[in-house]
Design a protein around this motif. Sequence first.
Motif, PDB file in Angstrom:
ATOM      1  N   UNK A 301      -5.741   3.958   4.077  1.00  0.00           N
ATOM      2  CA  UNK A 301      -4.781   4.777   3.728  1.00  0.00           C
ATOM      3  C   UNK A 301      -3.574   4.209   4.000  1.00  0.00           C
ATOM      4  N   UNK A 302      -3.324   3.477   4.995  1.00  0.00           N
ATOM      5  CA  UNK A 302      -2.005   3.153   5.052  1.00  0.00           C
ATOM      6  C   UNK A 302      -1.590   2.235   4.007  1.00  0.00           C
ATOM      7  N   UNK A 303      -2.442   1.428   3.215  1.00  0.00           N
ATOM      8  CA  UNK A 303      -2.283   0.762   2.039  1.00  0.00           C
ATOM      9  C   UNK A 303      -2.305   1.532   0.782  1.00  0.00           C
ATOM     10  N   UNK A 304      -3.011   2.608   0.787  1.00  0.00           N
ATOM     11  CA  UNK A 304      -3.374   3.234  -0.538  1.00  0.00           C
ATOM     12  C   UNK A 304      -2.623   4.482  -0.788  1.00  0.00           C
ATOM     13  N   UNK A 305      -2.059   5.210   0.224  1.00  0.00           N
ATOM     14  CA  UNK A 305      -1.760   6.607   0.607  1.00  0.00           C
ATOM     15  C   UNK A 305      -3.109   7.052   0.805  1.00  0.00           C
ATOM     16  N   UNK A 306      -2.756   8.584   1.193  1.00  0.00           N
ATOM     17  CA  UNK A 306      -3.995   9.357   1.420  1.00  0.00           C
ATOM     18  C   UNK A 306      -4.852   9.743   0.369  1.00  0.00           C
ATOM     19  N   UNK A 307      -4.323   9.710  -0.740  1.00  0.00           N
ATOM     20  CA  UNK A 307      -5.285   9.671  -2.014  1.00  0.00           C
ATOM     21  C   UNK A 307      -4.468   9.032  -3.040  1.00  0.00           C
ATOM     22  N   UNK A 411      -1.327   9.083  11.523  1.00  0.00           N
ATOM     23  CA  UNK A 411      -1.355   7.307  11.609  1.00  0.00           C
ATOM     24  C   UNK A 411      -0.347   7.009  10.503  1.00  0.00           C
ATOM     25  N   UNK A 412      -0.161   7.760   9.319  1.00  0.00           N
ATOM     26  CA  UNK A 412       0.831   6.993   8.263  1.00  0.00           C
ATOM     27  C   UNK A 412       2.101   7.164   8.561  1.00  0.00           C
ATOM     28  N   UNK A 413       2.486   8.199   9.651  1.00  0.00           N
ATOM     29  CA  UNK A 413       4.041   8.419  10.130  1.00  0.00           C
ATOM     30  C   UNK A 413       4.110   8.284  11.632  1.00  0.00           C
ATOM     31  N   UNK A 414       3.070   7.437  12.040  1.00  0.00           N
ATOM     32  CA  UNK A 414       3.119   6.914  13.473  1.00  0.00           C
ATOM     33  C   UNK A 414       4.409   6.234  13.899  1.00  0.00           C
ATOM     34  N   UNK A 417       3.721   2.486  13.645  1.00  0.00           N
ATOM     35  CA  UNK A 417       3.875   2.028  12.319  1.00  0.00           C
ATOM     36  C   UNK A 417       5.105   1.952  11.787  1.00  0.00           C
ATOM     37  N   UNK A 418       5.853   2.763  11.957  1.00  0.00           N
ATOM     38  CA  UNK A 418       7.243   3.053  11.683  1.00  0.00           C
ATOM     39  C   UNK A 418       7.829   1.741  12.239  1.00  0.00           C
TER      40      UNK A 418
END
Length: 691
Positions: A301-307, A411-414, A417-418
């Motif tokens: 999902x880091x590559x594809x967004x959550x959906x 995780x996406x806005x970790x 990761x930022x």
Amino acid sequence: MSDTNDLNGTTPTVRPSTAAELVARSNRLGADPKNTNYAGGNTSAKGTVTDPVTGKPVELVWVKGSGGDLGTLTESGLAVLRLDRMRALVDVYPGVEREDEMVAAFDYCLHGRGGAAPSIDTAMHGLVDAAHVDHLHPDSGIAIATAADGEALTAKIFGDKVAWVPWRRPGFQLGLDIAAIKEANPQAVGCILGGHGITAWGDTSDEAEASSLWIIDTAAAYIAERSRPEPFGPTLEGYAALPQSERRAKAAALAPTIRGIASHDRPMVGHFTDSDVVLDFLAAAEHPRLAALGTSCPDHFLRTKVKPLVLDLPGMATVEESVARLEELAVAYREDYRAYYDRHATPDSPAIRGADPLIVLVPGVGMFSYGKDKQTARVAGEFYVNAINVMRGAEGLSTYAPIDEAEKFRIEYWALEEAKLQRMPKPKPLATRIALVTGAASGIGKAIATRLAAEGACVVVADLDLDRAQAAAAEIGTSDVAVGVRADVSDEDQVQAMVDAVVLAFGGLDLVVNNAGLSLSKSLLDTTVADWDLQHDVMAKGSFLVSRTAARVLIEQGLGGDIVYISSKNSVFAGPNNIAYSAVKADQAHQVRLLAAELGEHGIKVNGVNPDGVVRGSGIFASGWGANRAAVYGVEEDKLGEFYAQRTLLKREVLPEHCANAVFALCGPDMTHTTGLHIPVDAGVAAAFLR
């Protein structure tokens, strides 16, 4: 384990170093997509070396560094840490609420210069009491990890040889958890990480690799044998894949709209996939429910967004119906993503990174994926194929149950990761721009394509000769950078096919260079109607057809763009024995003015370049024009470039690269407010001054 060579009598026993052995294992595992996705997972090995400072043995752990790919890993991509210092971090670990601080602490454990930057998974590898550890993201393993009853399935499939680890965000605590589970289960060879992937270990590199492959293959075999027949449900009426030619034509027609949707916040490069995996998923009744649940593995999902964004129309829907519905769904997607961000963001969360979809699914047609460059876009699509495979396996045995939305957001806005994103190199000036250059297999066109690619653009090299076009593209870069296509620009259908090939290769189009041309050096009385028609068909009609077809894409995308005509000094200079060529160049020059006036309201700039005397590498000059012009001027053909240089004000020979410089200047970041301009690239020909 030691990295020093042993002596047995007088014959040295030579074996690979621990690092070399680890790289070889990593490459084998990463080369097979069944084992892990691109840049997914990490591997490690522990060994003893002599400390160059103390001269005493020191135990180290080598771990794949942050951001690397197993399949292409080299020793320079390994982080190297002292194991005693890394394990001593357990004593100062402040708890799960502050575990992100431990990543910075790894820097104090590095051996020497430390190699690559340690990843978040370093703790897992250092704390687990095994000489060799693999953490991988296989589709079969993640299918078990994301099944609603994954823990029970793990026990049923593997017995006590594989343990279950409930979902926990990657980090120091997860390393502690897995270390404790291994210690409590000495018979185990690995574990399933809930919602995430697998970890396996061994006393030797071969044992670790064998354990990893056994878990992967055992899970895959169990799914194949026990899965229900239609894990995604029955086929929906009207949702089956369209015939290949029909679906690819529809994909090309929809691509500009979809790229505009994916580039609302920032420009994106695209990739199109119509594999059976994607088409079968979109034909099945359960695909809307499953797509809405989103992906689970963090790498996915880091590559594809959550959906993804899913078009809720059958494949037989018209292009017009599909465009209208996609535009409605895009508004809803952005609102939904903003609401997701607002639900979970805290005061210290990074700012929203954009609300556009990275994956767009079109039933009957295929999948469009997007990223900051072609490789990122392609890999995003590969990751969603992985996600489809995971969903199939989980649904075939149980029910797909990915990690919840709050964990995805964490995780996406970790912050880590930022920080990784902020360390990325600054993009090149033409990054995300997609260029089409006609007549680009040699000479000016090839130089332009090469320069645009060097400045970050994706480039399509078009030429009448396919082999030469593909060879030129291969010289410029990989297929993620440049591709070659055949096109006769005087043929309307071939021009449409060429532009379709561009949008299917890279998702859209931003920059068009009308360079295709030829010249016949003849006087008025010697010029036949066929001579006249040939040159006008290729350069006047051809430029018109290319510009018109490309403009439809540029307008539909809504991202602006550039059209550049490679005209000539001859468009304003009256010289002998080239009436057809000079007349058609004047036609091209006026097309620049006309199109600049017409397309400006769409943010499309139209400019021209007027070269003169570009002899080296020129297909036109090599095809007879050079010999004819040399005869007209009474010079030897191999001296023609020098002759042209001496008649200029600057006394400099004009090369293809100089024309490429002018094209980049027109399309680059410094001339965003210039349209309708002709730039002379002729070293100074006073008679051709524009006035």
